[in-house]
Motif scaffolding. Structure first.
Motif, mmCIF file in Angstrom:
data_model
loop_
_atom_site.group_PDB
_atom_site.id
_atom_site.type_symbol
_atom_site.label_atom_id
_atom_site.label_comp_id
_atom_site.label_asym_id
_atom_site.label_seq_id
_atom_site.Cartn_x
_atom_site.Cartn_y
_atom_site.Cartn_z
ATOM 1 N N HIS A 140 27.983 -1.647 83.915
ATOM 2 C CA HIS A 140 29.279 -1.928 83.291
ATOM 3 C C HIS A 140 29.346 -1.242 81.920
ATOM 4 O O HIS A 140 28.422 -1.413 81.101
ATOM 5 C CB HIS A 140 29.468 -3.419 83.030
ATOM 6 N N GLY A 141 30.457 -0.559 81.647
ATOM 7 C CA GLY A 141 30.637 0.014 80.309
ATOM 8 C C GLY A 141 30.529 -1.059 79.230
ATOM 9 O O GLY A 141 29.855 -0.864 78.200
ATOM 10 N N LYS A 153 46.281 12.359 83.087
ATOM 11 C CA LYS A 153 45.597 13.481 82.448
ATOM 12 C C LYS A 153 44.808 14.230 83.502
ATOM 13 O O LYS A 153 44.489 13.689 84.566
ATOM 14 C CB LYS A 153 44.636 12.984 81.360
ATOM 15 N N PHE A 164 35.949 1.563 83.181
ATOM 16 C CA PHE A 164 36.216 1.178 81.799
ATOM 17 C C PHE A 164 35.792 2.384 80.968
ATOM 18 O O PHE A 164 34.621 2.754 80.956
ATOM 19 C CB PHE A 164 35.353 -0.042 81.471
ATOM 20 N N ALA A 165 36.741 3.011 80.276
ATOM 21 C CA ALA A 165 36.436 4.299 79.640
ATOM 22 C C ALA A 165 36.081 4.161 78.162
ATOM 23 O O ALA A 165 35.311 4.969 77.633
ATOM 24 C CB ALA A 165 37.620 5.243 79.798
ATOM 25 N N ARG A 212 38.339 2.845 89.662
ATOM 26 C CA ARG A 212 38.610 2.337 88.307
ATOM 27 C C ARG A 212 37.330 2.372 87.473
ATOM 28 O O ARG A 212 36.252 2.031 87.967
ATOM 29 C CB ARG A 212 39.118 0.894 88.406
ATOM 30 N N ARG A 244 33.107 5.250 73.513
ATOM 31 C CA ARG A 244 33.680 5.990 74.628
ATOM 32 C C ARG A 244 32.584 6.221 75.673
ATOM 33 O O ARG A 244 31.492 6.683 75.338
ATOM 34 C CB ARG A 244 34.235 7.325 74.142
ATOM 35 N N GLY A 245 32.878 5.850 76.898
ATOM 36 C CA GLY A 245 31.953 6.110 78.006
ATOM 37 C C GLY A 245 32.154 7.541 78.467
ATOM 38 O O GLY A 245 33.268 7.927 78.828
ATOM 39 N N LEU A 246 31.090 8.335 78.440
ATOM 40 C CA LEU A 246 31.208 9.759 78.756
ATOM 41 C C LEU A 246 30.643 10.105 80.134
ATOM 42 O O LEU A 246 31.039 11.098 80.743
ATOM 43 C CB LEU A 246 30.491 10.585 77.677
ATOM 44 N N PRO A 272 28.692 7.912 83.683
ATOM 45 C CA PRO A 272 28.208 6.606 84.158
ATOM 46 C C PRO A 272 26.688 6.494 84.143
ATOM 47 O O PRO A 272 25.976 7.489 84.255
ATOM 48 C CB PRO A 272 28.755 6.525 85.594
ATOM 49 N N ARG A 329 37.832 17.189 83.712
ATOM 50 C CA ARG A 329 36.878 18.056 84.432
ATOM 51 C C ARG A 329 36.512 17.449 85.779
ATOM 52 O O ARG A 329 36.154 18.165 86.716
ATOM 53 C CB ARG A 329 35.604 18.236 83.593
ATOM 54 N N THR A 330 36.619 16.112 85.902
ATOM 55 C CA THR A 330 36.239 15.469 87.156
ATOM 56 C C THR A 330 37.436 15.276 88.087
ATOM 57 O O THR A 330 37.285 14.689 89.161
ATOM 58 C CB THR A 330 35.603 14.086 86.890
ATOM 59 N N PHE A 345 45.161 6.920 82.775
ATOM 60 C CA PHE A 345 44.662 5.998 81.759
ATOM 61 C C PHE A 345 45.683 4.892 81.513
ATOM 62 O O PHE A 345 46.873 5.162 81.329
ATOM 63 C CB PHE A 345 44.424 6.724 80.433
ATOM 64 N N HIS A 349 38.755 -5.930 91.901
ATOM 65 C CA HIS A 349 39.633 -6.227 90.761
ATOM 66 C C HIS A 349 40.921 -6.860 91.285
ATOM 67 O O HIS A 349 41.272 -6.689 92.460
ATOM 68 C CB HIS A 349 39.985 -4.943 90.003
HETATM 69 C C1 LIG Z 1 33.944 -2.966 83.621
HETATM 70 C C2 LIG Z 1 34.701 -2.016 84.462
HETATM 71 C C3 LIG Z 1 34.276 -0.805 84.877
HETATM 72 C C4 LIG Z 1 33.108 -0.120 84.404
HETATM 73 O O1 LIG Z 1 32.351 -0.604 83.620
HETATM 74 S S1 LIG Z 1 32.860 1.497 85.011
HETATM 75 C C5 LIG Z 1 31.390 2.022 84.168
HETATM 76 C C6 LIG Z 1 31.585 2.344 82.736
HETATM 77 N N1 LIG Z 1 32.388 3.517 82.516
HETATM 78 C C7 LIG Z 1 31.899 4.755 82.673
HETATM 79 O O2 LIG Z 1 30.771 4.933 83.094
HETATM 80 C C8 LIG Z 1 32.821 5.912 82.316
HETATM 81 C C9 LIG Z 1 32.011 7.148 82.015
HETATM 82 N N2 LIG Z 1 32.889 8.282 81.769
HETATM 83 C C10 LIG Z 1 33.195 9.172 82.722
HETATM 84 O O3 LIG Z 1 32.758 9.054 83.861
HETATM 85 C C11 LIG Z 1 34.086 10.312 82.306
HETATM 86 O O4 LIG Z 1 34.050 10.480 80.917
HETATM 87 C C12 LIG Z 1 35.586 10.097 82.750
HETATM 88 C C13 LIG Z 1 36.189 8.830 82.135
HETATM 89 C C14 LIG Z 1 35.650 10.029 84.272
HETATM 90 C C15 LIG Z 1 36.404 11.309 82.254
HETATM 91 O O5 LIG Z 1 35.680 12.461 82.530
HETATM 92 P P1 LIG Z 1 36.348 13.900 82.655
HETATM 93 O O6 LIG Z 1 35.238 14.888 82.463
HETATM 94 O O7 LIG Z 1 37.135 14.024 83.909
HETATM 95 O O8 LIG Z 1 37.371 13.932 81.446
HETATM 96 P P2 LIG Z 1 37.482 15.002 80.287
HETATM 97 O O9 LIG Z 1 36.324 14.850 79.358
HETATM 98 O O10 LIG Z 1 37.701 16.358 80.896
HETATM 99 O O11 LIG Z 1 38.761 14.526 79.504
HETATM 100 C C16 LIG Z 1 40.060 14.605 80.094
HETATM 101 C C17 LIG Z 1 41.016 13.798 79.225
HETATM 102 O O12 LIG Z 1 40.678 12.415 79.301
HETATM 103 C C18 LIG Z 1 40.365 11.909 77.979
HETATM 104 N N3 LIG Z 1 39.181 11.044 78.105
HETATM 105 C C19 LIG Z 1 38.024 11.373 78.678
HETATM 106 N N4 LIG Z 1 37.163 10.355 78.614
HETATM 107 C C20 LIG Z 1 37.812 9.361 77.966
HETATM 108 C C21 LIG Z 1 37.429 8.064 77.574
HETATM 109 N N5 LIG Z 1 36.200 7.591 77.852
HETATM 110 N N6 LIG Z 1 38.325 7.308 76.927
HETATM 111 C C22 LIG Z 1 39.567 7.774 76.627
HETATM 112 N N7 LIG Z 1 39.981 9.031 76.987
HETATM 113 C C23 LIG Z 1 39.114 9.798 77.630
HETATM 114 C C24 LIG Z 1 39.996 13.148 77.169
HETATM 115 O O13 LIG Z 1 40.193 12.913 75.798
HETATM 116 C C25 LIG Z 1 40.926 14.172 77.740
HETATM 117 O O14 LIG Z 1 42.211 13.927 77.186
HETATM 118 P P3 LIG Z 1 43.116 15.129 76.629
HETATM 119 O O15 LIG Z 1 44.332 14.437 76.052
HETATM 120 O O16 LIG Z 1 42.275 15.845 75.630
HETATM 121 O O17 LIG Z 1 43.429 15.965 77.834
HETATM 122 C C26 LIG Z 1 36.037 -2.416 84.883
HETATM 123 O O18 LIG Z 1 36.626 -1.703 85.704
HETATM 124 O O19 LIG Z 1 36.569 -3.444 84.394
#
Ligand SMILES: C/C(=C\C(=O)SCCNC(=O)CCNC(=O)[C@H](O)C(C)(C)COP(=O)(O)OP(=O)(O)OC[C@H]1O[C@@H](n2cnc3c(N)ncnc32)[C@H](O)[C@@H]1OP(=O)(O)O)C(=O)O
Length: 286
Positions: free
Chosen positions: A214-215, A116, A87-88, A85, A240-242, A244, A119-120, A125, A70
């Motif tokens: 990619h998300g 923030k 995309f969430a 990094r 929302r990506g939850l 990968p 769990r991971t 953000f 990037h």
């Molecule tokens: C293009 C590109 C890159 C990519 O494409 S990467 C591949 C696509 N993305 C993914 O695969 C992401 C999949 N998601 C995850 O791995 C996990 O959900 C993530 C983002 C690591 C977070 O997991 P956690 O278990 O650590 O998080 P929690 O569920 O405990 O939540 C903690 C706080 O974060 C907020 N949150 C969680 N997920 C998201 C989200 N997807 N979007 C926005 N916010 C999120 C959650 O609400 C919690 O917030 P609080 O305020 O309640 O504490 C490229 O780079 O360009």
């Protein structure tokens, strides 16, 4: 939470803009990547929803790329020291279609940077707003959540299970995310992030068990599943990506009508909900 050790408030409000003439080539390449390539486009055709991601590409010179592929942080994006990094998620409102072959502008604003605890591990953000304009029309409003994650333990490869039966009225598609598809999507979006094509980097440096899907690819494939069944235009889309997805096994896309819209989901080979999305269609005038 790990302290990323800096105050990023100076980045909030930063703006950048990118112009594009929305040529046909990218839409034709996208049609070949996402479908069977039979969709026809000419100058003035409406760009399908989300296909604006194949335009307004980053023009950072090669020397400006960071180790992950990037653009180096500390320029437009804040210098968050977490290495991984992702995309969430995103929320979009489609006001009026972008028309191919006509100049358009994307204006990007950093709306927020927030730490923030997840769990991971620790998460940083960055909330981006993109406004897409053509002439005097605001065509699309988009918010994106980009997350940066601290180093963590390696993830295991998913264990393949049988998916549950589809809900009544749902439709589905099974996608085999092989490196050819990921490469084409990286090329369409001019995204050099190494987790999508460089297996030793994805496994050795970022701790994934394979190449990462990619998300935006999952999000656009979900919306394509819906788009091919409806005639009304998409007005709103959020996802929302939850968890990968990897190029190690097929995943399933499911689209189910629900009150006032459609629920969409990408299910990983291990049955986990990898992406959750919702779409609302526009009412037809008259
Ligand atoms: C293009 C590109 C890159 C990519 O494409 S990467 C591949 C696509 N993305 C993914 O695969 C992401 C999949 N998601 C995850 O791995 C996990 O959900 C993530 C983002 C690591 C977070 O997991 P956690 O278990 O650590 O998080 P929690 O569920 O405990 O939540 C903690 C706080 O974060 C907020 N949150 C969680 N997920 C998201 C989200 N997807 N979007 C926005 N916010 C999120 C959650 O609400 C919690 O917030 P609080 O305020 O309640 O504490 C490229 O780079 O360009």
């Amino acid at each position: 939470m790990s302290d990323p050790g800096s105050d990023f408030s100076a980045w909030i409000g930063r703006q950048d803009s990118t112009d594009d003439d929305l040529g046909l080539a990218a839409a034709l390449a996208a049609a070949a990547t996402l479908g069977d390539g039979s969709e026809r486009f000419t100058g003035g055709s409406a760009l399908p929803p989300l296909w604006h991601w194949f335009y307004f590409l980053p023009r950072v010179p090669q020397a400006g790329l960071g180790v992950d592929g990037h653009p180096q942080r500390g320029g437009f994006m804040p210098p968050i020291p977490f290495p991984r990094r992702m995309f969430a998620g995103a929320r979009l409102r489609f006001h009026s279609p972008l028309l191919l072959g006509q100049p358009a502008r994307r204006v990007t604003t950093i709306r927020d940077v927030r730490l923030k605890s997840g769990r991971t591990g620790s998460l940083a953000f960055v909330l981006l707003h993109h406004g897409y304009h053509q002439g005097d029309r605001l065509c699309i409003d988009e918010e994106q959540d980009i997350v940066y994650r601290e180093p963590g333990p390696a993830l295991p490869a998913p264990t393949v299970v049988d998916w549950p039966p589809l809900p009544a009225a749902a439709c589905a598609r099974i996608v085999t995310p092989d490196p050819r598809l990921l490469f084409r999507f990286s090329a369409l979006t001019f995204n050099a992030h190494r987790i999508h094509y460089d297996r030793p980097y994805a496994i050795g440096e970022e701790g994934y068990p394979g190449l990462v899907v990619h998300g935006p690819l999952t999000a656009v494939l979900l919306l394509e599943l819906l788009r091919r069944q409806v005639t009304r235009p998409v007005q709103e889309y959020s996802f929302r990506g939850l968890a990968p997805l990897f190029d190690l096994a097929p995943f399933r896309l499911v689209c189910t009508p629900e009150d006032g819209g459609y629920a969409l989901a990408a299910q990983g080979p291990d049955g986990t909900l990898a992406m959750s999305a919702r779409a609302v269609l526009a009412e037809l005038a008259g």
